[in-house]
Design a protein around this motif. Sequence first.
Motif, PDB file in Angstrom:
ATOM      1  N   LEU A 147       0.819  -1.091  -0.009  1.00  0.00           N
ATOM      2  CA  LEU A 147      -0.038  -0.031   0.072  1.00  0.00           C
ATOM      3  C   LEU A 147       0.798   1.103  -0.050  1.00  0.00           C
ATOM      4  O   LEU A 147       1.558   1.474   1.106  1.00  0.00           O
ATOM      5  CB  LEU A 147      -0.985   0.247   1.290  1.00  0.00           C
ATOM      6  N   GLU A 148       0.720   2.145  -1.189  1.00  0.00           N
ATOM      7  CA  GLU A 148       1.541   3.321  -1.381  1.00  0.00           C
ATOM      8  C   GLU A 148       1.174   4.280  -0.852  1.00  0.00           C
ATOM      9  O   GLU A 148      -0.089   4.669  -1.634  1.00  0.00           O
ATOM     10  CB  GLU A 148       2.475   3.244  -2.846  1.00  0.00           C
ATOM     11  N   ALA A 149       1.494   5.207  -0.079  1.00  0.00           N
ATOM     12  CA  ALA A 149       0.988   6.494   0.243  1.00  0.00           C
ATOM     13  C   ALA A 149       1.184   7.554  -0.455  1.00  0.00           C
ATOM     14  O   ALA A 149       1.726   8.666  -0.372  1.00  0.00           O
ATOM     15  CB  ALA A 149       1.658   6.827   1.887  1.00  0.00           C
ATOM     16  N   ASP A 150       0.902   7.183  -1.997  1.00  0.00           N
ATOM     17  CA  ASP A 150       1.292   8.201  -2.899  1.00  0.00           C
ATOM     18  C   ASP A 150       0.019   8.066  -4.193  1.00  0.00           C
ATOM     19  O   ASP A 150      -0.582   7.162  -4.330  1.00  0.00           O
ATOM     20  CB  ASP A 150       2.586   7.821  -3.849  1.00  0.00           C
ATOM     21  N   PRO A 151      -0.057   8.788  -4.985  1.00  0.00           N
ATOM     22  CA  PRO A 151      -1.250   9.243  -6.023  1.00  0.00           C
ATOM     23  C   PRO A 151      -0.775   8.222  -7.085  1.00  0.00           C
ATOM     24  O   PRO A 151       0.333   7.770  -7.241  1.00  0.00           O
ATOM     25  CB  PRO A 151      -1.471  10.190  -6.211  1.00  0.00           C
ATOM     26  N   LYS A 152      -1.740   7.833  -7.960  1.00  0.00           N
ATOM     27  CA  LYS A 152      -1.467   7.051  -9.173  1.00  0.00           C
ATOM     28  C   LYS A 152      -0.589   7.645 -10.088  1.00  0.00           C
ATOM     29  O   LYS A 152       0.360   6.962 -10.612  1.00  0.00           O
ATOM     30  CB  LYS A 152      -2.924   6.837  -9.884  1.00  0.00           C
ATOM     31  N   GLU A 153      -0.662   8.818 -10.212  1.00  0.00           N
ATOM     32  CA  GLU A 153       0.209   9.697 -11.247  1.00  0.00           C
ATOM     33  C   GLU A 153       1.760   9.454 -10.998  1.00  0.00           C
ATOM     34  O   GLU A 153       2.512   9.402 -11.728  1.00  0.00           O
ATOM     35  CB  GLU A 153      -0.102  11.108 -11.165  1.00  0.00           C
ATOM     36  N   ILE A 154       2.166   9.357  -9.421  1.00  0.00           N
ATOM     37  CA  ILE A 154       3.623   9.455  -9.058  1.00  0.00           C
ATOM     38  C   ILE A 154       4.012   7.764  -9.310  1.00  0.00           C
ATOM     39  O   ILE A 154       4.954   7.485  -9.846  1.00  0.00           O
ATOM     40  CB  ILE A 154       3.678   9.819  -7.806  1.00  0.00           C
ATOM     41  N   LEU A 155       2.795   6.971  -9.024  1.00  0.00           N
ATOM     42  CA  LEU A 155       3.595   5.463  -9.084  1.00  0.00           C
ATOM     43  C   LEU A 155       3.647   5.079 -10.531  1.00  0.00           C
ATOM     44  O   LEU A 155       4.324   4.190 -10.833  1.00  0.00           O
ATOM     45  CB  LEU A 155       2.469   4.687  -8.301  1.00  0.00           C
ATOM     46  N   ASP A 156       2.729   5.511 -11.396  1.00  0.00           N
ATOM     47  CA  ASP A 156       2.784   5.061 -12.614  1.00  0.00           C
ATOM     48  C   ASP A 156       4.204   5.504 -13.673  1.00  0.00           C
ATOM     49  O   ASP A 156       4.655   4.878 -14.374  1.00  0.00           O
ATOM     50  CB  ASP A 156       1.908   6.139 -13.593  1.00  0.00           C
ATOM     51  N   LYS A 157       4.958   6.376 -12.841  1.00  0.00           N
ATOM     52  CA  LYS A 157       6.518   6.755 -13.195  1.00  0.00           C
ATOM     53  C   LYS A 157       7.426   5.947 -12.681  1.00  0.00           C
ATOM     54  O   LYS A 157       8.458   5.901 -13.581  1.00  0.00           O
ATOM     55  CB  LYS A 157       6.624   8.284 -12.954  1.00  0.00           C
ATOM     56  N   VAL A 158       7.036   5.370 -11.833  1.00  0.00           N
ATOM     57  CA  VAL A 158       8.363   4.368 -11.065  1.00  0.00           C
ATOM     58  C   VAL A 158       7.946   3.118 -10.981  1.00  0.00           C
ATOM     59  O   VAL A 158       8.344   2.183 -10.305  1.00  0.00           O
ATOM     60  CB  VAL A 158       8.716   4.829  -9.934  1.00  0.00           C
ATOM     61  N   VAL A 159       6.708   2.627 -11.650  1.00  0.00           N
ATOM     62  CA  VAL A 159       6.112   1.099 -11.608  1.00  0.00           C
ATOM     63  C   VAL A 159       7.084   0.105 -12.124  1.00  0.00           C
ATOM     64  O   VAL A 159       7.135  -1.027 -11.502  1.00  0.00           O
ATOM     65  CB  VAL A 159       5.008   1.210 -12.415  1.00  0.00           C
ATOM     66  N   ASP A 160       8.158   0.295 -12.967  1.00  0.00           N
ATOM     67  CA  ASP A 160       9.003  -0.586 -13.331  1.00  0.00           C
ATOM     68  C   ASP A 160       9.924  -0.964 -12.268  1.00  0.00           C
ATOM     69  O   ASP A 160      10.831  -1.838 -12.395  1.00  0.00           O
ATOM     70  CB  ASP A 160       9.802   0.133 -14.395  1.00  0.00           C
ATOM     71  N   GLN A 161      10.072  -0.292 -11.158  1.00  0.00           N
ATOM     72  CA  GLN A 161      10.914  -0.516  -9.944  1.00  0.00           C
ATOM     73  C   GLN A 161      10.516  -1.617  -9.244  1.00  0.00           C
ATOM     74  O   GLN A 161      11.193  -2.126  -8.325  1.00  0.00           O
ATOM     75  CB  GLN A 161      11.178   0.857  -9.275  1.00  0.00           C
ATOM     76  N   TYR A 162       9.161  -1.893  -9.295  1.00  0.00           N
ATOM     77  CA  TYR A 162       8.457  -2.987  -8.385  1.00  0.00           C
ATOM     78  C   TYR A 162       8.499  -4.257  -9.311  1.00  0.00           C
ATOM     79  O   TYR A 162       8.196  -4.353 -10.294  1.00  0.00           O
ATOM     80  CB  TYR A 162       7.109  -2.364  -8.052  1.00  0.00           C
TER      81      TYR A 162
END
Length: 255
Positions: A147-162
């Motif tokens: 559960l990431e305390a960040d909005p979708k727009e931010i996670l979309d940019k770093v999703v490849d790190q997961y």
Amino acid sequence: MKQKTKTYVFIVLNQKYQLTMKLIKSVLFFVSVVIFVSCEKKETKKMFADAEKKIETYRSKGGELFSKDQKLAISYFQDSVYSVVINSYIGDYKFIRLDGTTLDTKNITRPIYLQLSGRTCAPCVAELPALNDIVDKYSDKIEFIMLEADPKEILDKVVDQYNKKINLIYLPFEENNNRKGNGPYSFSGFKHLIGSFPTNYLIDKNRKIIKTTGGAVVPKKYVNEQGDTIVVTKEDAYKKNFKKLDEEMKTLLNN
């Protein structure tokens, strides 16, 4: 002679009847005790969702103590949280993954490793490489939810790190729009009551929280109390974080 025989038979039958009734009463008593204990266990089942009000009280009291004794305040809050969170059961939550699909916890039948994390949290980001490798090692036995305390727009940019095997959940804006101060983050009703990041909830296959852990090693350079310069490299941090996570997985699986 016949009268004596009849009397003897009657006495024997009467004794058997009394023994039978005693046996029946004993069985009924045992069954009633089992039912009572079973009902009592169901009634005293502790739910994670019920902990919120208690933790808010602990948070308030801890805040009052903080100005007087910081260590005591932190210890009080941690011990209090531990007492209400550990051995509580999670309910049914429908988390929305970053890709838009729904993860319904009621359909999960294996242990869950649930982490509260955030992109602005240095330990969270530092731990991620080790966590990705842990997921590869245990994903066939454990469900990983982040559960990431960040909005979708931010996670979309770093999703490849997961690691793609992680259920990556973004912070729902509507639920948290009116969040005040240090209030808990909420993910489809699941509220992060402990407050720190990263926080890990170890949840067994019966959906009981058996342990919570937190923190991670960050690469850094500092001077200790003895005046020595200490350097923690990325490799050092990775090894320590992997070891800690690996031990947590074993705890979860051996419970």
